[in-house]
Design a protein around this motif. Structure first.
Motif, short mmCIF file in Angstrom:
data_model
loop_
_atom_site.label_atom_id
_atom_site.label_comp_id
_atom_site.label_asym_id
_atom_site.label_seq_id
_atom_site.Cartn_x
_atom_site.Cartn_y
_atom_site.Cartn_z
N ASP A 180 39.93 -18.65 19.17
CA ASP A 180 39.32 -17.32 19.05
C ASP A 180 39.08 -16.71 20.43
OD1 ASP A 180 39.34 -17.51 16.34
OD2 ASP A 180 37.25 -18.11 16.14
N LYS A 181 38.61 -17.52 21.35
CA LYS A 181 38.34 -17.02 22.70
C LYS A 181 39.63 -16.58 23.38
CE LYS A 181 35.58 -18.26 26.77
NZ LYS A 181 34.80 -19.33 27.42
N ALA A 182 40.69 -17.38 23.22
CA ALA A 182 41.98 -17.03 23.82
C ALA A 182 42.55 -15.76 23.20
CB ALA A 182 42.96 -18.20 23.67
N VAL A 183 42.43 -15.63 21.88
CA VAL A 183 42.96 -14.45 21.18
C VAL A 183 42.25 -13.18 21.66
CG1 VAL A 183 43.05 -13.29 18.95
CG2 VAL A 183 43.81 -15.66 19.14
N LYS A 184 40.92 -13.26 21.81
CA LYS A 184 40.17 -12.09 22.28
C LYS A 184 40.58 -11.69 23.69
CE LYS A 184 36.07 -12.90 19.43
NZ LYS A 184 34.65 -13.35 19.41
N LEU A 185 40.81 -12.69 24.53
CA LEU A 185 41.23 -12.39 25.90
C LEU A 185 42.63 -11.78 25.91
CD1 LEU A 185 40.67 -12.50 28.91
CD2 LEU A 185 41.58 -14.82 28.95
N ILE A 186 43.52 -12.32 25.06
CA ILE A 186 44.87 -11.76 24.97
C ILE A 186 44.83 -10.32 24.51
CG2 ILE A 186 47.03 -11.93 23.68
CD1 ILE A 186 46.65 -15.01 23.77
N ASP A 187 43.93 -10.00 23.58
CA ASP A 187 43.78 -8.62 23.13
C ASP A 187 43.31 -7.72 24.27
OD1 ASP A 187 44.64 -9.09 20.59
OD2 ASP A 187 42.65 -9.34 19.72
N ARG A 188 42.40 -8.23 25.10
CA ARG A 188 41.95 -7.44 26.25
C ARG A 188 43.10 -7.17 27.20
NH1 ARG A 188 37.35 -10.64 29.01
NH2 ARG A 188 37.61 -8.98 30.57
N MET A 189 43.93 -8.18 27.41
CA MET A 189 45.10 -7.99 28.27
C MET A 189 46.06 -6.98 27.67
SD MET A 189 45.91 -11.91 29.50
CE MET A 189 47.31 -11.37 30.49
N ARG A 190 46.24 -7.07 26.35
CA ARG A 190 47.14 -6.12 25.69
C ARG A 190 46.63 -4.69 25.84
NH1 ARG A 190 47.33 -8.50 20.97
NH2 ARG A 190 49.27 -9.62 21.23
N ASP A 191 45.31 -4.53 25.73
CA ASP A 191 44.72 -3.20 25.92
C ASP A 191 45.00 -2.67 27.33
OD1 ASP A 191 43.71 -3.12 23.37
OD2 ASP A 191 41.74 -3.91 23.93
N LYS A 192 44.86 -3.53 28.32
CA LYS A 192 45.12 -3.11 29.70
C LYS A 192 46.58 -2.73 29.89
CE LYS A 192 40.98 -3.85 31.38
NZ LYS A 192 40.15 -2.73 31.87
N ILE A 193 47.47 -3.52 29.32
CA ILE A 193 48.90 -3.23 29.45
C ILE A 193 49.23 -1.90 28.79
CG2 ILE A 193 51.19 -3.98 28.72
CD1 ILE A 193 50.18 -6.88 29.07
N GLU A 194 48.64 -1.65 27.63
CA GLU A 194 48.92 -0.40 26.92
C GLU A 194 48.43 0.82 27.70
OE1 GLU A 194 47.08 -1.21 23.22
OE2 GLU A 194 48.79 -2.32 22.42
N GLN A 195 47.37 0.63 28.50
CA GLN A 195 46.88 1.74 29.30
C GLN A 195 47.84 2.11 30.43
OE1 GLN A 195 42.73 1.45 30.54
NE2 GLN A 195 42.28 0.20 28.75
N LEU A 196 48.78 1.22 30.73
CA LEU A 196 49.78 1.53 31.75
C LEU A 196 50.77 2.58 31.25
CD1 LEU A 196 50.52 -2.06 33.07
CD2 LEU A 196 49.35 -0.25 34.30
N TYR A 197 50.86 2.74 29.91
CA TYR A 197 51.75 3.76 29.36
C TYR A 197 51.10 5.13 29.50
CZ TYR A 197 54.36 0.03 26.98
OH TYR A 197 55.11 -1.08 26.69
N ASP A 198 51.84 6.09 30.02
CA ASP A 198 51.36 7.46 30.06
C ASP A 198 51.67 8.12 28.73
OD1 ASP A 198 50.34 7.45 32.64
OD2 ASP A 198 52.31 7.80 33.52
N VAL A 199 50.62 8.68 28.09
CA VAL A 199 50.83 9.36 26.81
C VAL A 199 51.52 10.69 27.09
CG1 VAL A 199 49.71 10.31 24.77
CG2 VAL A 199 48.77 8.27 25.88
N PRO A 200 52.68 10.93 26.52
CA PRO A 200 53.42 12.17 26.79
C PRO A 200 52.63 13.41 26.38
CG PRO A 200 54.80 10.57 25.65
CD PRO A 200 53.40 10.05 25.59
N GLY A 201 52.58 14.39 27.28
CA GLY A 201 51.97 15.68 26.95
C GLY A 201 50.47 15.69 26.97
#
Length: 332
Positions: A180-201
């Motif tokens: 559970d702890k690892a999954v939560k941390l992976i989700d935090r990493m995924r959130d950070k990675i997704e923020q690297l995407y610029d939302v078009p427009g």
């Protein structure tokens, strides 16, 4: 006299200066709204990701070690279970033999050696009968002692199995916590990675510039990004339907909506897929302002960014029409 002087001041230029000064002071004292928190830069996000990656590697290593420990405990538990099974077979067999011996003794009465071996006779015959009887008694005593040993081994096997099962439960619980702890941390990493995407427009003030559909899938760049992120994060095994040419007043013909299917042919999804639909909907709502989400529909309920809440929709008469088999996502 003092009152007259004050009245004169109010009508004169000095009064106007005082009023202007007070107004200026008032303006300065009014609190200025805090500026919106700036979007983290790519450099900041990558730095945060590096720290999370280090922490993640440690958690994954701990999780791996815990899995190995679980496998060892399971192996020990299985061996203990096998020993108990063998002891149970011996115990049952010896118990049957002991009962048979008791029944025989009951039917023949207490050992009357003269009757058991054909009555009185020569001393030699008597000695022979006594020797045989002694052998039978010794055999009986040995069988009883053997049964006691078997009984003790059976009890020991039971206790060992109980201990191994307790170890197994503790190890499984520990493994679940680490996972559970690892999954939560992976989700935090995924959130950070997704923020690297610029939302078009996307504009700085949080509004979104309208977009034209493009590409072979006939959806807007903003919808395409949302589709990609949902697919990467949650997987959608039953497919994603976006553009539809039918002008039904919705967002599909404009390339601004996608349906993330949870079953095929209008069937009601499994419990696992229904849960997947809830997770998709919750994540999209959570990231609505960042991704330009306009509304989400799932299981005959709709969430709109304007209200920020869910409400029940009217019955449209079917599993698919009521969105029970898919979340519908529309973007600006």
């Amino acid at each position: 006299m003092a009152v007259a002087s004050l009245a004169g001041v109010r009508r004169g230029p000095r009064w106007k200066k005082l009023v202007a000064l007070a107004a200026a002071v008032t303006v300065v004292l009014v609190p200025v709204p805090a500026a919106a928190k700036p979007k983290p830069t790519v450099k900041q996000l990558k730095k945060e990701l590096a720290a999370l990656q280090k922490e993640s590697d440690k958690l994954i290593t701990d999780y791996y070690d815990s899995r190995i420990a679980l496998q060892k405990v399971e192996k020990t538990e299985n061996a203990a279970r096998a020993r108990l099974r063998d002891a149970q077979e011996v115990f049952d067999r010896e118990a049957v033999n002991l009962r048979l011996m008791g029944v025989t003794q009951y039917m023949t009465g207490e050992p009357n050696l003269l009757n058991m071996f054909g009555g009185p006779g020569a001393p030699e015959a008597m000695l022979s009968r006594v020797a045989i009887a002694r052998q039978m008694i010794d055999l009986q005593n040995a069988r009883i002692a053997g049964f006691a040993q078997v009984r003790d081994e059976f009890k020991k096997a039971q206790e060992e199995l109980a201990a191994r099962e307790e170890d197994l439960r503790d190890t499984v619980a520990d493994l679940d916590k680490r996972k559970d702890k690892a999954v939560k941390l992976i989700d935090r990493m995924r959130d950070k990675i997704e923020q690297l995407y610029d939302v078009p427009g996307a504009r700085r003030d949080g509004t979104f510039v309208p977009q034209l559909p493009a590409g072979e899938d006939n959806i807007t760049p903003r919808m395409r990004l949302v589709k990609q992120l949902v697919q990467e994060r949650f997987e959608v095994p039953f497919g994603i339907g976006c553009y539809r040419s039918i002008r039904d007043g919705g967002e599909h013909p404009l390339g601004r909506a996608c349906d993330f299917m949870l079953s095929r042919a209008g069937a009601m999804p499994s419990a696992k897929e229904i849960a997947r639909g809830y997770k998709i909907s919750e994540w999209v709502v959570k990231n609505a302002k960042r991704l330009g989400i306009m509304y989400v529909i799932y299981r005959q309920r709709i969430w709109h960014v304007r209200t920020g809440s869910w409400r029940t929709m009217t019955d449209r008469g079917g599993t698919t029409a009521n969105h029970y088999d898919h979340p519908h996502i529309s973007v600006y």
